[in-house]
Design a protein around this motif. Structure first.
Motif, PDB file in Angstrom:
ATOM      1  N   THR A  34       0.840  -1.199   0.000  1.00 53.18           N
ATOM      2  CA  THR A  34       0.000   0.000   0.000  1.00 53.18           C
ATOM      3  C   THR A  34       0.873   1.245   0.000  1.00 53.18           C
ATOM      4  OG1 THR A  34      -1.806  -1.126   1.155  1.00 53.18           O
ATOM      5  CG2 THR A  34      -1.758   1.270   1.309  1.00 53.18           C
ATOM      6  N   PHE A  35       1.943   1.216   0.777  1.00 54.84           N
ATOM      7  CA  PHE A  35       2.827   2.378   0.906  1.00 54.84           C
ATOM      8  C   PHE A  35       3.375   2.816  -0.455  1.00 54.84           C
ATOM      9  CE2 PHE A  35       6.749   4.627   1.799  1.00 54.84           C
ATOM     10  CZ  PHE A  35       6.372   5.482   2.820  1.00 54.84           C
ATOM     11  N   TYR A  36       3.804   1.850  -1.272  1.00 57.66           N
ATOM     12  CA  TYR A  36       4.397   2.178  -2.566  1.00 57.66           C
ATOM     13  C   TYR A  36       3.388   2.793  -3.538  1.00 57.66           C
ATOM     14  CZ  TYR A  36       8.507  -0.425  -1.081  1.00 57.66           C
ATOM     15  OH  TYR A  36       9.616  -0.858  -0.401  1.00 57.66           O
ATOM     16  N   ASN A  37       2.096   2.573  -3.296  1.00 53.35           N
ATOM     17  CA  ASN A  37       1.067   3.099  -4.194  1.00 53.35           C
ATOM     18  C   ASN A  37       0.418   4.384  -3.687  1.00 53.35           C
ATOM     19  OD1 ASN A  37       1.227   1.052  -6.204  1.00 53.35           O
ATOM     20  ND2 ASN A  37       0.228  -0.338  -4.789  1.00 53.35           N
ATOM     21  N   PRO A  44      -4.803  14.177  -2.161  1.00 53.81           N
ATOM     22  CA  PRO A  44      -5.923  13.422  -1.570  1.00 53.81           C
ATOM     23  C   PRO A  44      -5.627  11.926  -1.567  1.00 53.81           C
ATOM     24  CG  PRO A  44      -6.654  14.712  -3.485  1.00 53.81           C
ATOM     25  CD  PRO A  44      -5.176  14.873  -3.376  1.00 53.81           C
ATOM     26  N   VAL A  45      -6.096  11.256  -0.516  1.00 53.95           N
ATOM     27  CA  VAL A  45      -5.870   9.821  -0.383  1.00 53.95           C
ATOM     28  C   VAL A  45      -7.082   9.183   0.283  1.00 53.95           C
ATOM     29  CG1 VAL A  45      -4.722   9.957   1.869  1.00 53.95           C
ATOM     30  CG2 VAL A  45      -4.187   8.075   0.348  1.00 53.95           C
ATOM     31  N   GLN A  46      -7.368   7.964  -0.118  1.00 54.88           N
ATOM     32  CA  GLN A  46      -8.423   7.185   0.534  1.00 54.88           C
ATOM     33  C   GLN A  46      -7.815   5.867   0.977  1.00 54.88           C
ATOM     34  OE1 GLN A  46     -12.278   6.773  -1.355  1.00 54.88           O
ATOM     35  NE2 GLN A  46     -12.454   4.698  -0.612  1.00 54.88           N
ATOM     36  N   ILE A  47      -7.941   5.576   2.270  1.00 54.65           N
ATOM     37  CA  ILE A  47      -7.358   4.367   2.849  1.00 54.65           C
ATOM     38  C   ILE A  47      -8.465   3.593   3.554  1.00 54.65           C
ATOM     39  CG2 ILE A  47      -5.756   3.521   4.624  1.00 54.65           C
ATOM     40  CD1 ILE A  47      -4.213   4.614   2.335  1.00 54.65           C
TER      41      ILE A  47
END
Length: 191
Positions: A34-37, A44-47
């Motif tokens: 996940t970190f690499y992507n 903005p990010v959705q986790i």
């Protein structure tokens, strides 16, 4: 429970990230896949998240896909596997490779992950055996994996050390035939 975070990425320091959601910064541990992507800082990010509540802490673990999150939850159900170990497993192998290892009962792939010994790997394979369904996307992988194994076994039989042979396999083209793979590997090893 917190199931998802939508916000801006404030910090990236493996395996921790900080996501700003309307002025509140959530610290989230994520696997390296996940970190690499992740996007650049400030974007903005959705986790997707899984929250673990302990006596001494409330921890958030984040994932880039639903498949990764569900695999993390399955790993937590295995006796002796905690959140840190599950995160290490997902950082060490992709979900598809883990499913393939479970379907083929391949201990070797799991023991290469730091912190996972042979007994833990065997327990993982046993307890996850009926939990994963190998999808069509991985159906081509067994043939490729079998060819790679055959090349490795041939090189070891010819007297090369397993580590040296495994390192040489990484130089070969994906999907190469066994005979061509052995020929190319011998050329690399002769240099």
């Amino acid at each position: 429970m917190i199931a998802r975070l939508n916000g801006r990425l404030l910090e990236k320091s493996p395996p921790l990230i900080v996501v700003d959601c309307n002025g509140v910064g959530y610290e989230v541990e994520v696997p390296m896949s996940t970190f690499y992507n992740l996007p650049d800082l400030g974007q903005p990010v959705q986790i997707l998240t899984h929250m673990v509540v302990r006596e001494d802490a409330q921890l958030l673990y984040g994932f880039g896909s639903e498949q990764e999150k569900n695999t993390f939850k399955q790993l937590l159900k295995v006796n002796g596997i905690g959140a840190k170990s599950a995160l290490a497993i997902l950082s060490g192998v992709s979900v598809n490779d883990l499913m393939l290892a479970v379907s083929q009962q391949e201990v070797g792939l799991l023991t290469r992950i730091p912190g996972i010994g042979k007994k833990t790997a065997e327990r993982l394979l046993l307890e996850l055996k009926d939990k994963f369904v190998v999808t069509g996307s991985t159906s081509a992988q067994p043939a490729v994996k079998a060819a790679t194994d055959d090349i490795l076994n041939a090189l070891v039989a010819l007297g090369y050390h397993e580590r040296e042979a495994a390192a040489t396999l990484k130089l070969l083209e994906p999907g190469i035939s066994v005979s061509d793979g052995i020929r190319q590997a011998l050329k690399y090893l002769a240099k």
